[in-house]
Every structure is written in structure tokens, then in C-alpha cells.
Motif scaffolding. Structure first.
Motif: not given
Lengths: 163, 163
Positions: A58, A61-62, A66, A69, A73, A77-79, A160, B10, B19-20, B24, B33, B38, B41
Motif C-alpha cells: 500500500s 502504491a501511495i 503521490n 509525498i 502524510e 493515509e495508510v493508517g 473520516v 499533484r 491524496l491520490a 490502488l 481495508r 477506520q 479504530r
DNA sequence: GAACAATGGTGGAAAATGTCAACTATCGTT
DNA sequence: AACGATAGTTGACATTTTCCACCATTGTTC
């Protein structure tokens, strides 16, 4: 109201392997977790050859989506915790799939970029992910798939946008 | 094809926090996921007072819905190793929320049952879970909710019915 | 521009989880 | 009676989270 296809009765020692969900079946979170668990299990199995740490794919890929990044950040995003992200980026750099560059604007930040090799790796990973998901998604119509994505996005936004 | 609401560009150093997702975004597993993360959590935060171990709630709920279930059956349903289930049941018994009884038929098995106190506890937990989910689900119509459950069930069936 | 709070990133310790391989007790089959 | 298979338990071990302290850098305030 409930979409309950597991009506398996208790008491008769039924041989049907399905169990009752009970009130658990009224919650989306449970169904979500169930499916997601299996899915990630499959994906992990498909990529058991290379030892990929959990958040690694992940993250890569993020970063690819981006460029530049920052680690913070990426973390949010990935947590993942910032410190975990450090480890992941360390590994990505070790593999030569990504790299840190000091940001000229803010010298505290590390701007992250995927290397060409990392891009090739991503291609492979995405391909496998497609295989895994394909087996699951073929039971859905295109409209359902579309709607599922849409609904999940709205749920994510909803969850979120609260404190 | 993609339901992409994150078109954040970006390059312009946009202040939009989104974010983009890039490629993904083409995968259900990722969205799944994301939401599930979230959600769990939030749920964990809502129940931070009592220190509930991860699989504990699901396990208790499954036992409640399937009185007399064995530990193996429970394990495979919740997706945990047998040994982990042992620990969970230990804890549930310590709390007085569930109990093991030797099965008369098969003296190897432990038939699991929820105690009255465990039922009360479950009520509380379910109530909190409803609160948490409510905030997310209000953004969905009843029809969408229904469809989501249906789709998730089919996905689960599909992913389980393969080797 | 000196002082100070806030932020991005690192490192490391400790707790929580997950994985695995023995080992016992019991059952079913032969 | 002997054998293999299943249910449960235990303990060792690797892997992942979670936290907290720390350094460098930035931004803000007086």
C-alpha cells in the motif's frame, strides 16, 4: 431487514458448516472484516515468495500515486504510525524500490519517490492483486461493483469527517 | 470505470488534504481495508475503557449466536488459530462472560456458552457498535445498505469456496 | 533575532498478536 | 488392541503495534 443467508439451526447438530451470525449479522463492520480478512489472506499467500511486510505494498502504491509525498502524510493515509512508516521506507530503499530526498522547501521533510525498479515491482504486485480480486469479483455484476466502490467511498468520507 | 472522487492534482502543492489513490483505487480490497480500518479504530476507541482483546467481541457474539459451539468451529469462523481461541475463551471465562462445558457426546470437545452476565455485556457492546456504525451508515440509503450486505455476503461466499 | 512551541523524522523498549510445532486426551475405524 | 484423526492446550518464537523520548528544523511571538 437483515440479509441473512445463514439460518442454520442449532440443536440438531447440523452438518452444514455455516454458523449463525446472530446480531453480528446486523453490522456492516463485521461483514467488512470478514471479507477483507480473507482477501488479504489470499493476497499474502499469493505473494509469499517475496517476503513483503504488511503495509509495504500500500505504501509503495501511495507513493507512486503521490510523488514527493512526505512520510507523515503517507502514515496518516495508510493508517500507520510514523515510526512504522520509517521502517517501511527503510525497506523500500533497501530493495531499491523507493527513495527519500530532502525537501528543499522544508528541510525536515523527506520527499518520497518510487524508482523505476519500484514501478516494475508495482506492476507485478498489481497484477497479482488483480488475480486475487478477480476470483471474488466475478460473482458481482459490473453495476454492483461500481455501486460497491461508490458506497465504500462515501462510508470512508463519512467516517473520516468526524472527530 | 473507477469511482474516483480524489482527483487531487499533484504538482501544484494543493492544500486539499486528500491524496491520490492511483491504481490502488481500482481495487475493492483497498477500499474495504480503508473503511474497515477506520471503523474498527472507532470501535476500539469507543471501548477503550474496558481493555477488550481484539477477537474477543466477535468470539463472544458468535458463541451467543451458536450455543454449544466448539472451539475449533469458533476458530475457523472468526479466522483465528485454535491456540488464540484458547486464550480468548480463557479471558471470557475469567470475566465470567462465557463458560466451557465438556460435551457429553464427545468428551474431547468443549461446548461453549455465554453466561447471563456475558449477555448483558454483549448488549452494551452491540449498542456501542451501533453508535459507531450509525455515524457511517447514515450516508447510505436503506436500499444501499441492503445491497451492500448482500454483495459482501456473496463476496465472502466466493472467497471462501475456493482452495 | 532570541526564545519557544510545533512539526517531520528516528530509534528503541515493551506489549499485543500471529504463527507453529509438540503433546495429551479422546474418538472412530479396522 | 492398534492406528490415525480430531479437540484442546501449552510454550517458543517472529512479527506487528503502540508509545515515548529525542534531534533537526520551522514558524511564531515578543
Amino acid at each position: 431487514m437483515a440479509t441473512n443467508s445463514n439460518l442454520t439451526a442449532r440443536g440438531g447438530e447440523t452438518e452444514r458448516s455455516n454458523l449463525a451470525l446472530g446480531r453480528l449479522g446486523d453490522f456492516v463492520g463485521f461483514r467488512l472484516r470478514r471479507v477483507q480478512n480473507q482477501l488479504s489472506r489470499k493476497f499474502a499467500a499469493a505473494n509469499a515468495d517475496m517476503g513483503l511486510r504488511s503495509g509495504l505494498f500500500s505504501s509503495l502504491a501511495i507513493v507512486a500515486a503521490n510523488p514527493g509525498i512526505s512520510q507523515s502524510e503517507l502514515s496518516s493515509e495508510v493508517g500507520l504510525d510514523k515510526s512504522v512508516t520509517v521502517t517501511i521506507i527503510d525497506e523500500l530503499e533497501k530493495y531499491g524500490w523507493a527513495e527519500r530526498r530532502r525537501s528543499p522547501d522544508d528541510r525536515r521533510r523527506h520527499a518520497l519517490y518510487v524508482t523505476p525498479e519500484g514501478d516494475r515491482q508495482l506492476d507485478r504486485l498489481f497484477a497479482r492483486m488483480e488475480e486475487v480480486e478477480g476470483a471474488v469479483l466475478h460473482s458481482l455484476t459490473e453495476a454492483e461493483h461500481q455501486m460497491l466502490n461508490d458506497v465504500l467511498d462515501r462510508m470512508y468520507d463519512a467516517v473520516v469527517r468526524e472527530l
